[in-house]
Structure formats: structure tokens, C-alpha cells
Write a protein that holds these residues in place. Structure first.
Motif, PDB file in Angstrom:
ATOM      1  N   ILE A 108     -31.187  67.928  29.506  1.00 47.01           N
ATOM      2  CA  ILE A 108     -32.337  68.800  29.752  1.00 47.01           C
ATOM      3  C   ILE A 108     -33.250  68.178  30.813  1.00 47.01           C
ATOM      4  O   ILE A 108     -33.691  68.856  31.734  1.00 47.01           O
ATOM      5  N   VAL A 109     -33.525  66.871  30.705  1.00 44.39           N
ATOM      6  CA  VAL A 109     -34.442  66.257  31.673  1.00 44.39           C
ATOM      7  C   VAL A 109     -33.817  66.139  33.061  1.00 44.39           C
ATOM      8  O   VAL A 109     -34.511  66.299  34.062  1.00 44.39           O
ATOM      9  N   ILE A 110     -32.519  65.896  33.129  1.00 50.34           N
ATOM     10  CA  ILE A 110     -31.859  65.835  34.439  1.00 50.34           C
ATOM     11  C   ILE A 110     -31.911  67.208  35.112  1.00 50.34           C
ATOM     12  O   ILE A 110     -32.254  67.324  36.291  1.00 50.34           O
ATOM     13  N   TYR A 119     -48.795  53.806  29.952  1.00 53.55           N
ATOM     14  CA  TYR A 119     -48.529  55.238  30.076  1.00 53.55           C
ATOM     15  C   TYR A 119     -49.123  56.006  28.904  1.00 53.55           C
ATOM     16  O   TYR A 119     -49.287  55.464  27.818  1.00 53.55           O
ATOM     17  N   SER A 120     -49.402  57.260  29.123  1.00 51.92           N
ATOM     18  CA  SER A 120     -49.621  58.187  28.023  1.00 51.92           C
ATOM     19  C   SER A 120     -48.262  58.805  27.725  1.00 51.92           C
ATOM     20  O   SER A 120     -47.348  58.751  28.560  1.00 51.92           O
ATOM     21  N   CYS A 121     -48.119  59.384  26.551  1.00 49.66           N
ATOM     22  CA  CYS A 121     -46.846  59.992  26.161  1.00 49.66           C
ATOM     23  C   CYS A 121     -47.089  61.399  25.634  1.00 49.66           C
ATOM     24  O   CYS A 121     -48.160  61.698  25.097  1.00 49.66           O
ATOM     25  N   PHE A 122     -46.088  62.219  25.780  1.00 47.37           N
ATOM     26  CA  PHE A 122     -46.142  63.583  25.261  1.00 47.37           C
ATOM     27  C   PHE A 122     -44.778  63.949  24.722  1.00 47.37           C
ATOM     28  O   PHE A 122     -43.748  63.644  25.329  1.00 47.37           O
ATOM     29  N   ALA A 123     -44.780  64.566  23.562  1.00 49.99           N
ATOM     30  CA  ALA A 123     -43.550  65.105  22.973  1.00 49.99           C
ATOM     31  C   ALA A 123     -43.907  66.431  22.327  1.00 49.99           C
ATOM     32  O   ALA A 123     -45.043  66.636  21.883  1.00 49.99           O
ATOM     33  N   PHE A 124     -42.944  67.326  22.279  1.00 56.47           N
ATOM     34  CA  PHE A 124     -43.178  68.628  21.673  1.00 56.47           C
ATOM     35  C   PHE A 124     -41.897  69.104  21.005  1.00 56.47           C
ATOM     36  O   PHE A 124     -40.813  68.588  21.277  1.00 56.47           O
ATOM     37  N   ASP A 125     -42.040  70.076  20.131  1.00 58.28           N
ATOM     38  CA  ASP A 125     -40.891  70.719  19.506  1.00 58.28           C
ATOM     39  C   ASP A 125     -40.465  71.885  20.387  1.00 58.28           C
ATOM     40  O   ASP A 125     -41.288  72.744  20.727  1.00 58.28           O
ATOM     41  N   TYR A 126     -39.188  71.910  20.774  1.00 58.41           N
ATOM     42  CA  TYR A 126     -38.684  73.051  21.535  1.00 58.41           C
ATOM     43  C   TYR A 126     -38.901  74.334  20.735  1.00 58.41           C
ATOM     44  O   TYR A 126     -39.047  74.305  19.507  1.00 58.41           O
ATOM     45  N   SER A 177     -44.663  78.864  26.063  1.00 55.35           N
ATOM     46  CA  SER A 177     -43.510  78.896  26.952  1.00 55.35           C
ATOM     47  C   SER A 177     -42.844  80.253  26.770  1.00 55.35           C
ATOM     48  O   SER A 177     -42.392  80.579  25.666  1.00 55.35           O
ATOM     49  N   ASP A 178     -42.825  81.033  27.816  1.00 55.19           N
ATOM     50  CA  ASP A 178     -42.292  82.402  27.735  1.00 55.19           C
ATOM     51  C   ASP A 178     -42.944  83.182  26.606  1.00 55.19           C
ATOM     52  O   ASP A 178     -42.285  83.960  25.909  1.00 55.19           O
ATOM     53  N   GLY A 179     -44.245  82.940  26.388  1.00 55.88           N
ATOM     54  CA  GLY A 179     -44.995  83.643  25.349  1.00 55.88           C
ATOM     55  C   GLY A 179     -44.802  83.095  23.947  1.00 55.88           C
ATOM     56  O   GLY A 179     -45.379  83.618  22.997  1.00 55.88           O
ATOM     57  N   ILE A 180     -44.040  82.038  23.787  1.00 58.50           N
ATOM     58  CA  ILE A 180     -43.773  81.432  22.474  1.00 58.50           C
ATOM     59  C   ILE A 180     -44.653  80.203  22.323  1.00 58.50           C
ATOM     60  O   ILE A 180     -44.675  79.326  23.197  1.00 58.50           O
ATOM     61  N   ARG A 181     -45.369  80.117  21.201  1.00 56.55           N
ATOM     62  CA  ARG A 181     -46.274  78.991  20.933  1.00 56.55           C
ATOM     63  C   ARG A 181     -45.462  77.754  20.565  1.00 56.55           C
ATOM     64  O   ARG A 181     -44.639  77.780  19.653  1.00 56.55           O
ATOM     65  N   ARG A 227     -31.030  76.438  28.820  1.00 55.79           N
ATOM     66  CA  ARG A 227     -31.886  76.992  29.880  1.00 55.79           C
ATOM     67  C   ARG A 227     -33.288  77.272  29.347  1.00 55.79           C
ATOM     68  O   ARG A 227     -34.275  77.132  30.073  1.00 55.79           O
ATOM     69  N   GLU A 228     -33.395  77.688  28.086  1.00 53.67           N
ATOM     70  CA  GLU A 228     -34.708  77.935  27.492  1.00 53.67           C
ATOM     71  C   GLU A 228     -35.446  76.631  27.255  1.00 53.67           C
ATOM     72  O   GLU A 228     -36.667  76.554  27.410  1.00 53.67           O
ATOM     73  N   GLU A 229     -34.726  75.582  26.876  1.00 53.18           N
ATOM     74  CA  GLU A 229     -35.354  74.280  26.669  1.00 53.18           C
ATOM     75  C   GLU A 229     -35.833  73.691  27.997  1.00 53.18           C
ATOM     76  O   GLU A 229     -36.875  73.037  28.053  1.00 53.18           O
ATOM     77  N   ILE A 230     -35.108  73.948  29.074  1.00 50.96           N
ATOM     78  CA  ILE A 230     -35.566  73.539  30.404  1.00 50.96           C
ATOM     79  C   ILE A 230     -36.869  74.265  30.734  1.00 50.96           C
ATOM     80  O   ILE A 230     -37.824  73.659  31.231  1.00 50.96           O
TER      81      ILE A 230
END
Length: 182
Positions: free
Chosen positions: A118-120, A60-67, A10-14, A83-86
């Protein structure tokens, strides 16, 4: 339930995440996915893990990640810019659409606490989202924090914020605040 560790950028960040799928998923089968977004702590293992079993059982499948900057993801530690987390969530959606077990046309978001906002915001900007849930979201974190502390403490925080704003403009650096202090 099967877990697959993944990474994307995301924006070049792993960033690191986990895709959860049901046992017995057939080869070529693509399921709808729920992307679960944490709140203030931004960690994939904390709040999201509470919802995986029920969502997997529902098909459902699920996905979660660390910001970025949190957990095992790269990025500046402690930097929290919504804004970066969005942007991280939108890039996670693009990543998910490329995964063989995910139906790219059926993506939902659930956010907890700060993740609710963030999700809204993400769903308002991104037409790929088919459903959104804000759980325990705060519409005004300034008011939420203000109501949780004494007035003198609130005034001290406002002074720190004002001083930090000046420092960022003059030096390019901002003070870091431990999340537990807030």
C-alpha cells in the motif's frame, strides 16, 4: 509521548486514527511525521504501536489509522480493496498536512505486510511523500498464500473465487471471507 485521537474522511467514510507526538513539543513546533500503515488486519493499535517509541525518540511524530471497514473506522466490515486503502492513505496525508504539529512538507510512510504494498503504491502516485519503507512486504500475495497451503486447498479457493466473481456480476454482492480463514 502524547496521543491524540482524531478522525477524518476518505471517500465520505469516517476513519479513526491516532497522532503520536513527543512530550515537550513546543507550541507552534512542527515535526516530520511517519504514517504507519498496518497490513492485512488494518488496525492502528497493532503493528504501528511497535514503532512509535523509536520514531518519537528519533524526533518524528507518528500517525496510524484504521482503514475503512476495520477497527473503529466506519465502512463495510471485511471489505479489503487495496485501491481503497491507497485512497485512505492519500486522504490521511491531506488530513495530516492540516495538523498544527505536523510539518506538511516532511511526510514518510512505513507499511507492514500488505501495508508495505500500500505504501509503495501510494508513494508512486503521490509526490507529497518524502520517504517510504516497505517492511515485511509481499510482492505477490497470491503466490504467498498458494505456497502456504496444499494444492487441493488452493484449487478449492480458486473455485470459490471464480464462483464469487460470477455472483458479484449477477447479484452485486460478494461473499465475505474471515481473515483468519485465509
Amino acid at each position: 509521548m502524547k496521543t491524540r485521537a482524531v478522525e477524518f474522511f476518505s471517500d465520505g467514510i469516517r476513519l479513526e486514527g491516532m497522532i503520536q507526538t513527543a512530550d515537550g513539543l513546543k507550541t507552534g513546533e512542527r515535526r516530520p511525521v511517519v504514517l504507519i500503515c498496518s497490513g492485512l488486519h488494518g488496525l492502528k493499535e497493532w503493528v504501528p504501536a511497535r514503532w512509535w517509541p523509536q520514531l518519537i525518540d528519533a524526533g518524528y511524530s507518528c500517525f496510524a489509522f484504521d482503514y475503512r471497514g476495520f477497527g473503529s473506522s466506519d465502512g463495510t466490515r471485511g471489505r479489503m480493496i487495496p485501491r481503497e486503502e491507497i485512497a485512505d492513505v492519500r486522504n490521511a496525508i491531506t488530513f495530516l498536512q492540516q495538523q498544527p504539529e505536523i510539518d506538511p512538507a516532511r511526510i514518510a510512510l512505513i507499511g507492514w505486510g500488505l501495508g508495505g504494498g500500500i505504501v509503495i503504491a501510494t508513494a508512486a502516485e503521490d509526490p507529497r511523500i518524502r520517504a517510504v519503507v516497505c517492511a515485511n512486504g509481499a510482492g505477490d500475495y497470491g503466490r504467498t498464500v498458494r505456497d502456504a497451503v496444499t494444492y487441493p486447498r488452493w484449487l478449492r479457493w480458486q473455485e470459490r473465487i471464480a464462483a464469487d466473481r460470477v455472483a458479484r456480476v449477477l447479484t452485486g454482492a460478494s461473499a465475505m471471507v474471515d481473515y483468519r480463514w485465509i
